[in-house]
Enzyme design. Structure first.
Site, PDB file in Angstrom:
ATOM      1  N   HIS A  21       2.404  -4.541  14.632  1.00 19.81           N
ATOM      2  CA  HIS A  21       3.853  -4.638  14.453  1.00 19.81           C
ATOM      3  C   HIS A  21       4.488  -3.316  14.894  1.00 19.81           C
ATOM      4  O   HIS A  21       3.963  -2.240  14.603  1.00 19.81           O
ATOM      5  CB  HIS A  21       4.162  -4.921  12.983  1.00 19.81           C
ATOM      6  CG  HIS A  21       5.629  -4.912  12.681  1.00 19.81           C
ATOM      7  ND1 HIS A  21       6.526  -5.670  13.400  1.00 19.81           N
ATOM      8  CD2 HIS A  21       6.353  -4.224  11.764  1.00 19.81           C
ATOM      9  CE1 HIS A  21       7.751  -5.443  12.925  1.00 19.81           C
ATOM     10  NE2 HIS A  21       7.674  -4.575  11.941  1.00 19.81           N
ATOM     11  N   ASN A  33      12.207  -2.240  16.706  1.00 19.34           N
ATOM     12  CA  ASN A  33      11.587  -3.201  15.787  1.00 19.34           C
ATOM     13  C   ASN A  33      12.367  -4.513  15.847  1.00 19.34           C
ATOM     14  O   ASN A  33      13.480  -4.598  15.342  1.00 19.34           O
ATOM     15  CB  ASN A  33      11.594  -2.613  14.368  1.00 19.34           C
ATOM     16  CG  ASN A  33      10.935  -3.532  13.353  1.00 19.34           C
ATOM     17  OD1 ASN A  33      10.618  -4.683  13.654  1.00 19.34           O
ATOM     18  ND2 ASN A  33      10.736  -3.028  12.153  1.00 19.34           N
ATOM     19  N   CYS A  59       8.809  -8.944   8.743  1.00 12.01           N
ATOM     20  CA  CYS A  59       8.048  -8.444   9.903  1.00 12.01           C
ATOM     21  C   CYS A  59       6.650  -9.042   9.991  1.00 12.01           C
ATOM     22  O   CYS A  59       5.999  -8.933  11.031  1.00 12.01           O
ATOM     23  CB  CYS A  59       7.975  -6.924   9.860  1.00 12.01           C
ATOM     24  SG  CYS A  59       9.600  -6.175  10.011  1.00 12.01           S
TER      25      CYS A  59
HETATM   26  C1  LIG Z   1      13.191   5.059   8.657  1.00 13.20           C
HETATM   27  C2  LIG Z   1      12.268   6.144   9.137  1.00 13.20           C
HETATM   28  C3  LIG Z   1      12.193   6.175  10.651  1.00 13.20           C
HETATM   29  C4  LIG Z   1      12.786   7.491   8.652  1.00 13.20           C
HETATM   30  O1  LIG Z   1      11.894   8.518   9.064  1.00 13.20           O
HETATM   31  P1  LIG Z   1      11.397   9.612   8.021  1.00 13.20           P
HETATM   32  O2  LIG Z   1      10.525  10.506   8.756  1.00 13.20           O
HETATM   33  O3  LIG Z   1      10.819   8.870   6.840  1.00 13.20           O
HETATM   34  O4  LIG Z   1      12.730  10.300   7.682  1.00 13.20           O
HETATM   35  P2  LIG Z   1      13.322  10.627   6.245  1.00 13.20           P
HETATM   36  O5  LIG Z   1      13.977   9.421   5.702  1.00 13.20           O
HETATM   37  O6  LIG Z   1      12.295  11.334   5.446  1.00 13.20           O
HETATM   38  O7  LIG Z   1      14.412  11.669   6.680  1.00 13.20           O
HETATM   39  C5  LIG Z   1      14.074  12.959   7.171  1.00 13.20           C
HETATM   40  C6  LIG Z   1      15.360  13.687   7.477  1.00 13.20           C
HETATM   41  O8  LIG Z   1      15.938  13.099   8.656  1.00 13.20           O
HETATM   42  C7  LIG Z   1      17.237  12.646   8.371  1.00 13.20           C
HETATM   43  N1  LIG Z   1      17.491  11.412   9.120  1.00 13.20           N
HETATM   44  C8  LIG Z   1      17.293  10.147   8.717  1.00 13.20           C
HETATM   45  N2  LIG Z   1      17.637   9.315   9.703  1.00 13.20           N
HETATM   46  C9  LIG Z   1      18.038  10.063  10.732  1.00 13.20           C
HETATM   47  C10 LIG Z   1      18.505   9.783  12.016  1.00 13.20           C
HETATM   48  N3  LIG Z   1      18.620   8.530  12.473  1.00 13.20           N
HETATM   49  N4  LIG Z   1      18.835  10.798  12.824  1.00 13.20           N
HETATM   50  C11 LIG Z   1      18.725  12.077  12.418  1.00 13.20           C
HETATM   51  N5  LIG Z   1      18.295  12.401  11.192  1.00 13.20           N
HETATM   52  C12 LIG Z   1      17.947  11.411  10.359  1.00 13.20           C
HETATM   53  C13 LIG Z   1      17.288  12.420   6.889  1.00 13.20           C
HETATM   54  O9  LIG Z   1      18.599  12.513   6.397  1.00 13.20           O
HETATM   55  C14 LIG Z   1      16.415  13.526   6.390  1.00 13.20           C
HETATM   56  O10 LIG Z   1      17.159  14.725   6.359  1.00 13.20           O
HETATM   57  P3  LIG Z   1      16.969  15.760   5.157  1.00 13.20           P
HETATM   58  O11 LIG Z   1      15.550  16.192   5.248  1.00 13.20           O
HETATM   59  O12 LIG Z   1      17.950  16.805   5.492  1.00 13.20           O
HETATM   60  O13 LIG Z   1      17.274  14.973   3.923  1.00 13.20           O
HETATM   61  C15 LIG Z   1      10.839   5.957   8.565  1.00 13.20           C
HETATM   62  O14 LIG Z   1      10.858   6.180   7.191  1.00 13.20           O
HETATM   63  C16 LIG Z   1      10.266   4.618   8.812  1.00 13.20           C
HETATM   64  O15 LIG Z   1       9.900   4.275   9.925  1.00 13.20           O
HETATM   65  N6  LIG Z   1      10.106   3.813   7.755  1.00 13.20           N
HETATM   66  C17 LIG Z   1       9.441   2.547   7.806  1.00 13.20           C
HETATM   67  C18 LIG Z   1      10.092   1.596   8.720  1.00 13.20           C
HETATM   68  C19 LIG Z   1       9.462   0.282   8.607  1.00 13.20           C
HETATM   69  O16 LIG Z   1       8.263   0.162   8.701  1.00 13.20           O
HETATM   70  N7  LIG Z   1      10.300  -0.689   8.393  1.00 13.20           N
HETATM   71  C20 LIG Z   1      10.061  -1.968   8.040  1.00 13.20           C
HETATM   72  C21 LIG Z   1       8.843  -2.585   8.312  1.00 13.20           C
HETATM   73  S1  LIG Z   1       9.427  -3.855   9.078  1.00 13.20           S
END
Ligand SMILES: CC(C)(COP(=O)(O)OP(=O)(O)OC[C@H]1O[C@@H](n2cnc3c(N)ncnc32)[C@H](O)[C@@H]1OP(=O)(O)O)[C@@H](O)C(=O)NCCC(=O)NCCS
Length: 337
Positions: free
Chosen positions: A260, A290, A120
């Site tokens: 980004h 993204n 990224c």
């Molecule tokens: C991936 C991302 C969106 C997940 O969001 P988050 O707030 O961290 O979510 P979590 O992984 O903590 O999950 C929270 C809950 O939602 C659930 N969940 C995860 N993905 C889900 C989805 N697509 N739909 C519904 N629920 C979801 C999880 O299972 C978890 O449930 P639980 O609490 O019962 O275990 C976030 O972590 C993110 O944006 N990460 C960085 C991305 C990034 O910058 N990427 C690369 C740089 S290029």
């Protein structure tokens, strides 16, 4: 590293972009994985992403129209291009470089080219690399293109990743400038110990493709979202603040933050850290998700008409590697002039 005011800088003198027609909406994702439109919107800010669906089409097929838009706008021939740097993690093939394929497809017969792999942050790293070629006086027309067909490495049964990524391409032309505009400073960083949290497990020399790797779904992007999120928030905000500080810039000097587009919450954290309000941030994550190496140039593409000569832009990125950085660009032209 002090900036020499009298030296030739590399200015962005044109922008082009391309996104595929197909819109993968949150609603459609609801029918594919266990997720909801509400969850995706509130946790990421994404509403839809573009997907390159046509058989036989690859990253180069998105980069080509983005670059051809630049050639049209600038009324220059493909043969005028000296160099093409293609930032991507989804090259058409492992080799040859996608930059070479792009050069062939557009007829850039006098250009050399290579791919740059920094996930990224790829566009930022490529922008600095291209700028160095211009600053050295060696070349006068460098194309930097960020392109990713993320749909080719996404597991559409994995709700942790498939909701985030989309396909697209954005490109800029770099030319010499002596009027104080252009790419004025960059802080680029990488930390390979972060590789465990965001990577593709197989298909490289460590684990060549095999029946086993395919069955284990190891040719898809693997991400530990929570960890990446934490590093991204700190990394992108810190490096942006450092860039402003060492150039004696404050938030009032900045016309636009060009972040980004990985997660709206990461963008907001960076903006807050450097004291910018929402109206000064380029945000198009709701439309494209993204697109990895394409997010920054696609922002410039969407906002080009609003940019004015002399505007200070801070481009900031964080991604797999880990890689991250921030770049200060003084915009070089009035787009609607
Ligand atoms: C991936 C991302 C969106 C997940 O969001 P988050 O707030 O961290 O979510 P979590 O992984 O903590 O999950 C929270 C809950 O939602 C659930 N969940 C995860 N993905 C889900 C989805 N697509 N739909 C519904 N629920 C979801 C999880 O299972 C978890 O449930 P639980 O609490 O019962 O275990 C976030 O972590 C993110 O944006 N990460 C960085 C991305 C990034 O910058 N990427 C690369 C740089 S290029």
């Amino acid at each position: 590293m002090k900036r020499n005011m009298s030296k030739t800088t590399a200015a962005i003198t044109a922008v082009g972009g391309y996104v595929p027609e197909y819109r993968l909406t949150n609603k459609e994702l609801e029918s594919i994985v266990d997720t909801t439109d509400e969850w995706i919107r509130t946790r990421t800010g994404i509403e839809e992403r573009r997907i390159l669906k046509e058989e036989g089409k690859a990253s180069s097929d998105m980069a080509v129209p983005a670059i051809e838009e630049i050639l049209r706008k600038k009324k220059i021939a493909a043969s005028d291009i000296d160099c093409i740097i293609c930032a991507t993690v989804t090259p058409d093939m492992v080799f040859p470089a996608t930059a070479n394929i792009i050069a062939d497809k557009i007829g850039a017969t006098n250009a050399f080219g290579f791919d740059l792999s920094a996930a990224c942050s790829g566009f930022l790293f490529a922008l600095s690399t291209g700028a160095a070629f211009i600053e050295s006086g060696r070349y006068t027309k460098v194309i930097v293109v960020g392109v990713d067909k993320m749909s080719s490495i996404i597991d559409y049964t994995d709700r942790n990743t498939c909701i985030i990524f989309g396909d697209g391409a954005g490109a800029v032309l770099l030319e010499p400038s002596t009027d104080g505009t252009g790419i004025l400073d960059s802080i680029l960083k990488s930390d390979g110990s972060g590789r465990n949290y965001l990577h593709m497990k197989a298909g490289g020399s460590l684990k060549p493709a095999s029946v086993e790797t395919v069955l284990a779904k190891e040719h898809y992007a693997y991400q530990e979202g929570k960890t990446v999120f934490k590093f991204a928030v700190v990394g992108m905000a810190d490096v942006s603040a450092e860039l402003l500080e060492r150039n004696n810039l404050n938030s009032g000097d900045i016309a636009w933050l060009v972040p980004h587009q990985a997660n709206l919450r990461i963008i907001d954290a960076t903006a807050e850290r450097i004291g910018l309000s929402r109206d000064k941030i380029m945000i198009n994550i709701q439309k494209y998700g993204n697109t990895t190496a394409a997010t920054l140039p696609l922002c410039l593409w969407d906002w080009e008409k609003q940019l004015k000569k002399g505007d200070n832009l801070v481009l900031a990125a964080f991604g797999g590697g880990f890689t991250w950085g921030a770049t200060w660009v003084k915009w070089a032209y009035d787009s609607n002039a």
